[in-house]
Design a protein around this motif. Structure first.
Motif, short mmCIF file in Angstrom:
data_model
loop_
_atom_site.label_atom_id
_atom_site.label_comp_id
_atom_site.label_asym_id
_atom_site.label_seq_id
_atom_site.Cartn_x
_atom_site.Cartn_y
_atom_site.Cartn_z
N ARG A 1 -27.51 -4.98 -2.67
CA ARG A 1 -28.83 -5.61 -2.87
C ARG A 1 -28.73 -6.90 -3.67
O ARG A 1 -29.52 -7.83 -3.49
N PHE A 2 -27.75 -6.99 -4.58
CA PHE A 2 -27.53 -8.17 -5.43
C PHE A 2 -26.07 -8.59 -5.29
O PHE A 2 -25.24 -8.32 -6.16
N PRO A 3 -25.70 -9.25 -4.20
CA PRO A 3 -24.29 -9.45 -3.87
C PRO A 3 -23.45 -10.13 -4.96
O PRO A 3 -22.26 -9.83 -5.08
N SER B 1 -29.40 -10.69 -18.41
CA SER B 1 -28.74 -9.40 -18.28
C SER B 1 -29.80 -8.31 -18.19
O SER B 1 -30.67 -8.22 -19.05
N ILE B 2 -29.74 -7.52 -17.15
CA ILE B 2 -30.68 -6.41 -16.97
C ILE B 2 -30.03 -5.14 -17.50
O ILE B 2 -28.93 -4.77 -17.09
N LYS B 3 -30.72 -4.48 -18.44
CA LYS B 3 -30.11 -3.41 -19.23
C LYS B 3 -30.53 -2.03 -18.74
O LYS B 3 -31.65 -1.83 -18.30
N GLU C 1 -36.56 -3.97 -9.76
CA GLU C 1 -35.77 -3.64 -8.58
C GLU C 1 -34.40 -3.11 -8.96
O GLU C 1 -33.89 -2.14 -8.38
N MET C 2 -33.79 -3.74 -9.97
CA MET C 2 -32.49 -3.28 -10.45
C MET C 2 -32.62 -1.90 -11.09
O MET C 2 -31.79 -1.00 -10.88
N GLU D 1 -35.36 -16.13 -12.50
CA GLU D 1 -35.44 -15.49 -11.18
C GLU D 1 -34.69 -14.16 -11.17
O GLU D 1 -35.15 -13.18 -10.57
N PHE D 2 -33.55 -14.12 -11.84
CA PHE D 2 -32.79 -12.88 -11.89
C PHE D 2 -33.54 -11.81 -12.68
O PHE D 2 -33.69 -10.67 -12.21
#
Length: 450
Positions: free
Chosen positions: A351-353, A325-327, A389-390, A382-383
């Motif tokens: 960008r992240f479908p 999870s990107i916070k 980028e996110m 990988e995520f």
């Protein structure tokens, strides 16, 4: 302590983004010992990293990988110095946990409103050093609004004290606020005098089903109008977030009979017996009748209220169990939250479908935790490798909306480089000048914030 096994729990932070090494772990028992440690480190030019309950989420409490820094834990500073119900103030050591501070206030029939999911282990010193927010900012403000004075150990070993119970004191610069939110880079907070408030005599907690964030905004304004200062918290929860909680938290139960795309968790307080229940009943009955909400359930006991709050407070843990999870701890003007959620979702989808945005949080004060869970079946590493980028997508939009990249968690290591891009250059110059003045050798929490 120098044994690596004994130090291990102090060397990483809850998200496992940062893990460091240290020369040793020092655990002083009082402010005098903290000051003495700082004086020694300053004289020798040895960097020191302060740490409270080690619950911070931006790496501000974690040493670097060099193994040349000393980690200073404040957990043993846990003395209750004074509680004065008449002055609505209490003075506590920095290592007192937030949960204990709440209990101390309650013991004299008063209320300390700062409330966080980590309150059982986070400490008052850490709360102030990061200007913690929590669920009651809407009614009482953030940590900086709850402090009257501080005791701070400076880099050279001197103890600065602004401790006191005065509500009015115009004798020069407000040095107290200088250290709130400074994340241990200007000094180490060793004690604080905190504001107390009348204890609410009634409490109503309601969980409501909604169609979309725009409806949540309309409901927020409606409740403000009808509940006034009794409105304590207004939390926004998406269905995807509730599904994660129901999947991963065994005791969780869906509080409504039907599924709704969005939810609001609202708390109203009253200062007379039954007042909160009466206000909430009238307010939300009218909201239901007018179609402003789709469904609602009221907590009829303390256990039911705690269960509803647990759904909200379990969101981060549920996301962790779901995978990567990107916070993002961000804030935008309240009236722009629905548009922000929509636009951010669209940009991420482009960008992240298959990524899954899970925006939730303190809608009442404009603070969202815009977290993005990994696609189902994706590789976690990988995520997470695309964290930057996110961040670029979300923080870029935050800047466009006139918001903040850090609402309540601080800057630490995670957002240090980003701060230099979004902060006013003159403000950055002033911050650097303060750092140079108070910590000329750069021994206090280097590599953090600035």
């Amino acid at each position: 302590m120098t044994d690596p096994a004994e130090m291990d729990a102090y060397l990483s932070e809850p998200r496992d983004l940062y893990r460091g090494r240290a020369l040793c772990l020092v655990k002083p028992k009082d402010a005098g010992e903290v000051a003495h440690v700082l004086a020694l480190c300053n004289a020798q030019g040895v960097a020191i990293v302060p740490q409270g309950g080690n619950t911070g989420l931006v790496g501000g409490q974690t040493p670097d990988a060099s193994g040349r820094q000393i980690l200073l834990s404040l957990q043993r500073l846990d003395r209750i110095r004074e509680v004065d119900a008449s002055s609505d103030a209490m003075t506590l050591d920095a290592g007192v946990t937030l949960a204990r501070a709440q209990e101390i206030a309650q013991s004299v029939d008063r209320y300390f409103p700062l409330s966080l999911a980590s309150e059982g282990s986070c400490t008052i010193g850490g709360n102030l050093a990061t200007n913690a927010g929590g669920v009651h900012v809407l009614a009482y403000g953030a940590a900086r609004d709850l402090v009257l004075g501080l005791e701070v150990a400076l880099a050279d070993g001197r103890l600065l004290s602004t401790l006191g119970k005065l509500r009015k004191d115009n004798t020069g610069y407000n040095l107290t606020q200088l250290f709130v939110g400074s994340e241990g880079t200007l000094g180490v907070i060793t004690a604080a005098t905190l504001k107390l408030f009348p204890r609410p005599r009634s409490r109503a907690v309601v969980f409501l089903g909604l169609d979309n964030p725009a409806q949540a905004l309309a409901l927020l304004n409606f409740v403000k109008e009808h509940a006034g200062p009794g409105l304590q918290a207004f939390e926004l929860v998406p269905r995807i977030g509730l599904d994660l909680v129901l999947r991963h938290i065994p005791v969780a139960r869906d509080p409504l009979g039907a599924i709704h795309p969005w939810y609001a968790l609202v708390e109203i307080a009253g200062f007379a017996e039954g007042e909160a229940e009466r206000v909430a009943g009238a307010t939300f009955s009218q909201a239901l009748d007018s179609g402003l909400v789709r469904d609602a359930t009221f907590a009829h006991s303390l256990d039911q209220a705690e269960n509803l709050w647990r759904l909200r407070e379990s969101l981060s843990e549920a996301q962790k169990r779901e995978g990567g999870s990107i916070k993002h701890d961000i804030s935008v003007p309240i009236e722009r939250i629905p548009d922000f959620i929509s636009e951010a979702g669209a940009r991420i989808a482009a960008r992240f479908p298959s990524a899954r945005p899970v925006p939730f949080g303190h809608m009442g004060d404009g603070n969202l935790h815009y977290n993005v869970s990994q696609p189902i079946g994706a590789d976690k590493a990988e995520f997470l490798a695309r964290w930057g980028e996110m961040n670029e997508i979300v923080h870029g939009l935050v800047h466009e909306y006139g918001g903040s990249i850090s609402a309540e968690h601080g800057i630490g290591r995670l957002k240090r480089d980003l701060l230099a891009q979004v902060k006013d250059p003159v403000a950055l110059d002033v911050m650097r000048a303060l750092k140079k003045t108070l910590d000329p050798k750069g021994v206090l929490n280097p590599g953090k914030l600035l």
